[in-house]
Scaffold this active site. Structure first.
Site, PDB file in Angstrom:
ATOM      1  N   PHE A   1      35.088-104.500 -30.312  1.00 11.09           N
ATOM      2  CA  PHE A   1      35.517-104.995 -29.009  1.00 11.09           C
ATOM      3  C   PHE A   1      34.862-106.339 -28.763  1.00 11.09           C
ATOM      4  O   PHE A   1      33.649-106.427 -28.591  1.00 11.09           O
ATOM      5  CB  PHE A   1      35.190-104.003 -27.895  1.00 11.09           C
ATOM      6  CG  PHE A   1      35.838-104.405 -26.596  1.00 11.09           C
ATOM      7  CD1 PHE A   1      37.214-104.351 -26.446  1.00 11.09           C
ATOM      8  CD2 PHE A   1      35.068-104.853 -25.549  1.00 11.09           C
ATOM      9  CE1 PHE A   1      37.820-104.746 -25.264  1.00 11.09           C
ATOM     10  CE2 PHE A   1      35.667-105.241 -24.357  1.00 11.09           C
ATOM     11  CZ  PHE A   1      37.039-105.184 -24.216  1.00 11.09           C
TER      12      PHE A   1
ATOM     13  N   GLU B   1      48.289-117.184 -28.989  1.00 11.59           N
ATOM     14  CA  GLU B   1      47.611-115.972 -28.536  1.00 11.59           C
ATOM     15  C   GLU B   1      46.151-116.020 -28.962  1.00 11.59           C
ATOM     16  O   GLU B   1      45.819-116.588 -30.000  1.00 11.59           O
ATOM     17  CB  GLU B   1      48.342-114.760 -29.132  1.00 11.59           C
ATOM     18  CG  GLU B   1      47.799-113.417 -28.777  1.00 11.59           C
ATOM     19  CD  GLU B   1      47.944-113.030 -27.309  1.00 11.59           C
ATOM     20  OE1 GLU B   1      47.364-113.719 -26.454  1.00 11.59           O
ATOM     21  OE2 GLU B   1      48.582-112.011 -27.023  1.00 11.59           O
ATOM     22  N   ASP B   2      45.299-115.404 -28.155  1.00  8.63           N
ATOM     23  CA  ASP B   2      43.878-115.366 -28.487  1.00  8.63           C
ATOM     24  C   ASP B   2      43.586-114.380 -29.614  1.00  8.63           C
ATOM     25  O   ASP B   2      42.771-114.654 -30.492  1.00  8.63           O
ATOM     26  CB  ASP B   2      43.023-115.057 -27.254  1.00  8.63           C
ATOM     27  CG  ASP B   2      43.501-113.831 -26.479  1.00  8.63           C
ATOM     28  OD1 ASP B   2      44.508-113.202 -26.878  1.00  8.63           O
ATOM     29  OD2 ASP B   2      42.878-113.502 -25.457  1.00  8.63           O
TER      30      ASP B   2
ATOM     31  N   ASP C   1      45.835-107.566 -32.082  1.00 10.46           N
ATOM     32  CA  ASP C   1      45.126-106.318 -32.347  1.00 10.46           C
ATOM     33  C   ASP C   1      46.157-105.250 -32.704  1.00 10.46           C
ATOM     34  O   ASP C   1      46.543-105.114 -33.851  1.00 10.46           O
ATOM     35  CB  ASP C   1      44.300-105.945 -31.112  1.00 10.46           C
ATOM     36  CG  ASP C   1      43.369-104.766 -31.331  1.00 10.46           C
ATOM     37  OD1 ASP C   1      43.352-104.179 -32.426  1.00 10.46           O
ATOM     38  OD2 ASP C   1      42.652-104.406 -30.377  1.00 10.46           O
TER      39      ASP C   1
ATOM     40  N   ARG D   1      35.199-114.385 -20.263  1.00  8.89           N
ATOM     41  CA  ARG D   1      36.168-115.348 -20.789  1.00  8.89           C
ATOM     42  C   ARG D   1      35.546-116.719 -21.012  1.00  8.89           C
ATOM     43  O   ARG D   1      36.012-117.487 -21.845  1.00  8.89           O
ATOM     44  CB  ARG D   1      37.352-115.507 -19.829  1.00  8.89           C
ATOM     45  CG  ARG D   1      38.249-114.297 -19.709  1.00  8.89           C
ATOM     46  CD  ARG D   1      39.475-114.649 -18.836  1.00  8.89           C
ATOM     47  NE  ARG D   1      40.226-113.483 -18.421  1.00  8.89           N
ATOM     48  CZ  ARG D   1      41.144-112.857 -19.154  1.00  8.89           C
ATOM     49  NH1 ARG D   1      41.404-113.285 -20.356  1.00  8.89           N
ATOM     50  NH2 ARG D   1      41.794-111.817 -18.669  1.00  8.89           N
TER      51      ARG D   1
END
Length: 179
Positions: free
Chosen positions: A151, A98-99, A102, A164
């Site tokens: 963010f 996973e990137d 959160d 991206r």
């Protein structure tokens, strides 16, 4: 695009160092095993490609498209599977790639699903961990870097599908997403 970034949190060089370190850890922990790396689309793509080159094992790769954001900058809390796995994980060791972690809504839901499907083990490797954003208790097994609650975009992370392709992870200026 670069002008929309207020601060670079993880440089291109640091990302490569993280991928090397995490790849070595996974290689050590999964010696004599053939795990399945499951990337959660779309954000995982750069990280999955880079970390996989540093994992010195035989492994399968699979992808799922899962989301709890549905546009915008905050998780909706509603996890949707848009594209499921095309291989069985029953009796297999699964490593979710996973990137970012959160809220942990998505990852906890997917881990529970994989256990229900009979995975032998389920661990998770993430480039970024944002523990201040948690709404569900969860600690990733392998963490590239802990970041503050901000963010972020770049290196797979997006805002409305943009950014991206940035080679680093940066904080998006609030005026970009508040208009």
């Amino acid at each position: 695009m670069h002008n929309d970034i207020s601060e670079i949190l993880v440089s291109e060089q640091e990302i490569q160092e993280i991928c090397q370190r995490l790849g070595k850890e996974v290689t050590k922990d999964y010696q004599d095993k053939s795990p399945i790396l499951v990337g959660l689309l779309k954000g995982c793509v750069p990280f999955m490609a880079d970390i996989s080159r540093h994992i010195d094992l035989k492994f399968d790769m699979a992808y799922m498209s899962v989301s709890s954001y549905h546009g915008g900058i905050a998780s909706s809390g509603d996890v949707k599977i848009k594209l499921d796995l095309d291989i069985s994980i029953k009796g297999r060791d699964v490593i979710i790639v996973e990137d970012i972690v959160d809220t942990a809504n998505t990852i906890v839901t997917i881990i529970e699903l994989f256990k229900h499907r009979g995975a032998s083990s389920v661990k998770m490797v993430t480039l970024l961990d944002k523990p201040e954003g948690r709404v569900r208790p969860y600690q990733p097994d392998y963490v590239g870097k802990v970041i503050p609650k901000a963010f972020v975009v770049g290196y797979g992370l997006d805002y409305n599908e943009y950014y991206r392709n940035l080679p680093y992870v940066g904080v998006l200026k609030p005026e970009v997403y508040s208009t």
